[in-house]
Design a protein around this motif. Structure first.
Motif, PDB file in Angstrom:
ATOM      1  N   GLU A  64     -14.866  -0.899   0.755  1.00 21.74           N
ATOM      2  CA  GLU A  64     -16.029  -1.005   1.813  1.00 21.74           C
ATOM      3  C   GLU A  64     -15.566  -2.325   2.764  1.00 21.74           C
ATOM      4  N   SER A  65     -14.617  -2.324   3.481  1.00 26.50           N
ATOM      5  CA  SER A  65     -14.103  -3.416   4.263  1.00 26.50           C
ATOM      6  C   SER A  65     -14.897  -4.020   5.351  1.00 26.50           C
ATOM      7  N   ARG A  66     -15.909  -3.239   5.617  1.00 24.11           N
ATOM      8  CA  ARG A  66     -16.893  -3.379   6.746  1.00 24.11           C
ATOM      9  C   ARG A  66     -17.831  -4.864   6.464  1.00 24.11           C
ATOM     10  N   TYR A  67     -17.940  -5.052   5.123  1.00 28.31           N
ATOM     11  CA  TYR A  67     -18.627  -6.600   4.543  1.00 28.31           C
ATOM     12  C   TYR A  67     -17.735  -7.608   4.464  1.00 28.31           C
ATOM     13  N   VAL A  72     -15.589  -3.714  -3.133  1.00 30.25           N
ATOM     14  CA  VAL A  72     -14.983  -2.375  -3.589  1.00 30.25           C
ATOM     15  C   VAL A  72     -15.791  -2.149  -4.695  1.00 30.25           C
ATOM     16  N   VAL A  73     -16.200  -0.773  -4.920  1.00 28.95           N
ATOM     17  CA  VAL A  73     -16.897  -0.082  -5.689  1.00 28.95           C
ATOM     18  C   VAL A  73     -16.018   0.374  -6.813  1.00 28.95           C
ATOM     19  N   ALA A 102      -7.515  -4.948   2.312  1.00 27.58           N
ATOM     20  CA  ALA A 102      -8.406  -5.732   3.145  1.00 27.58           C
ATOM     21  C   ALA A 102      -7.709  -7.062   4.031  1.00 27.58           C
ATOM     22  N   ASN A 103      -6.677  -7.291   3.391  1.00 25.36           N
ATOM     23  CA  ASN A 103      -5.977  -8.641   3.860  1.00 25.36           C
ATOM     24  C   ASN A 103      -6.800  -9.766   3.590  1.00 25.36           C
ATOM     25  N   THR A 104      -7.567  -9.947   2.169  1.00 22.60           N
ATOM     26  CA  THR A 104      -8.133 -11.002   2.277  1.00 22.60           C
ATOM     27  C   THR A 104      -7.825 -11.604   0.916  1.00 22.60           C
ATOM     28  N   ASP A 105      -8.448 -12.820   0.312  1.00 23.31           N
ATOM     29  CA  ASP A 105      -8.248 -13.332  -0.728  1.00 23.31           C
ATOM     30  C   ASP A 105      -9.355 -13.595  -1.551  1.00 23.31           C
ATOM     31  N   GLU A 106     -10.608 -12.801  -1.131  1.00 20.97           N
ATOM     32  CA  GLU A 106     -11.926 -12.825  -1.687  1.00 20.97           C
ATOM     33  C   GLU A 106     -12.523 -11.469  -1.717  1.00 20.97           C
ATOM     34  N   ILE A 107     -12.988 -11.067  -2.833  1.00 24.14           N
ATOM     35  CA  ILE A 107     -13.520  -9.616  -2.794  1.00 24.14           C
ATOM     36  C   ILE A 107     -14.906  -9.527  -3.676  1.00 24.14           C
ATOM     37  N   MET A 108     -15.728  -8.903  -3.461  1.00 22.14           N
ATOM     38  CA  MET A 108     -16.876  -8.576  -4.152  1.00 22.14           C
ATOM     39  C   MET A 108     -16.697  -7.243  -4.775  1.00 22.14           C
TER      40      MET A 108
END
Length: 288
Positions: A64-67, A72-73, A102-108
């Motif tokens: 869920e990249s809008r957050y 990620v569930v 998501a091209n990021t280094d932080e994920i929930m």
């Protein structure tokens, strides 16, 4: 058994703990049947160029990249078709998979055990693991009392929940224990109302621990167990074997993990998450 079509998958491992990863946007109507079929170590999927069949579970992941940060569930279906509330190595794999997309280094990471924050630096992933609990209601135990160094089926264990229940025993040398023979009776002991993973540990001589875990839902020993590594350090702190908030090295057979169990706040698990390859897997239904 009837084959309807196929679904793309990727295969990852975290210190030898292997997972098939399926994007939840690709429908798999019977997830337990899919996991039982393809995780089988004798007849499951094998990647081209590999001689190792099957896996320790299937991670169905919904990004869920809008957050901000992206979420990620994570749903882990184990080889016996059950769903695990939490998996430390699986969470690190989920974070690596989601971070790349998501091209990021932080994920929930949203799991049945709660939401966990993860950070990704190349192949290295650190994930929050929640606060370990010895409360008999959380483990859970068929008892009103905590189980701390109590005898269960001939082994002295301490019970802790690190997202899933673990029975942890410290021994002189993990290699001297026939885990496949010892663990099943503890895993199914009536005291553990939902069963338990069975984890043994021994000092490594350098301030850390070696670890082996017999996992519930896999019904056998795995090369690595992240919740088990956290359980080892949580119990070591409870028993006074380690102290403070510094990271502790825990080494299952598949490689070294870094575990921090602070006096206050969430535990942290760090280690590699490595992509092994990809393929197509048949979607199967078990005829009833």
């Amino acid at each position: 058994m009837s084959v309807l079509n196929s679904v793309p998958f990727e295969k990852y491992h975290g210190t030898g703990n292997e997972f098939f990863v399926v994007d939840a946007e690709d429908p798999v109507p019977d997830r337990p049947a899919f996991a039982r079929t393809h995780c089988d170590r004798d007849a499951g999927i094998v990647l081209t160029g590999s001689d190792r069949r099957g896996a320790d579970g299937v991670l169905f992941l919904a990004l869920e990249s809008r957050y901000d940060p992206p979420r990620v569930v994570m749903t882990l279906v184990q080889p016996d078709g059950s769903v695990a509330a939490m998996c430390g190595n699986g969470a690190r794999v989920a974070a690596a998979w989601a971070a790349e997309r998501a091209n990021t280094d932080e994920i929930m990471i949203d799991t049945p055990a709660g939401t966990r924050r993860a950070t990704v630096d190349g192949n290295e992933v650190n994930v929050e693991m929640g606060i370990p609990s010895f409360d008999p209601r959380d483990v859970p135990l068929e008892s009103d009392d905590e189980l701390v160094e109590g005898e269960v089926e001939g082994l002295t264990v301490t019970a802790v929940n690190t997202g899933v229940p673990h029975a942890v025993a410290f021994v002189d040398d993990v290699d001297d224990v026939d885990l496949e023979s010892v663990a099943p009776s503890i895993r199914h002991a009536p005291l553990f109302s939902e069963g338990a993973n069975v984890t043994i540990a021994s000092p490594d001589g350098e301030g850390g621990f070696r670890q082996r875990t017999f996992e519930r839902g896999i019904e056998g020993e795995t090369q690595s167990c992240g919740t088990g590594a956290v359980a080892v350090v949580a119990v070591a702190k409870r028993l006074g074997l380690v102290s403070g908030d510094d990271p502790v090295s825990v080494s299952p057979p598949g490689g070294a993990l870094s575990v921090t169990v602070p006096d206050e706040g969430t535990a942290l698990l760090g280690g590699p998450a490595v992509r092994e390859g990809n393929g197509e897997a048949d979607i199967v239904f078990r005829q009833r």
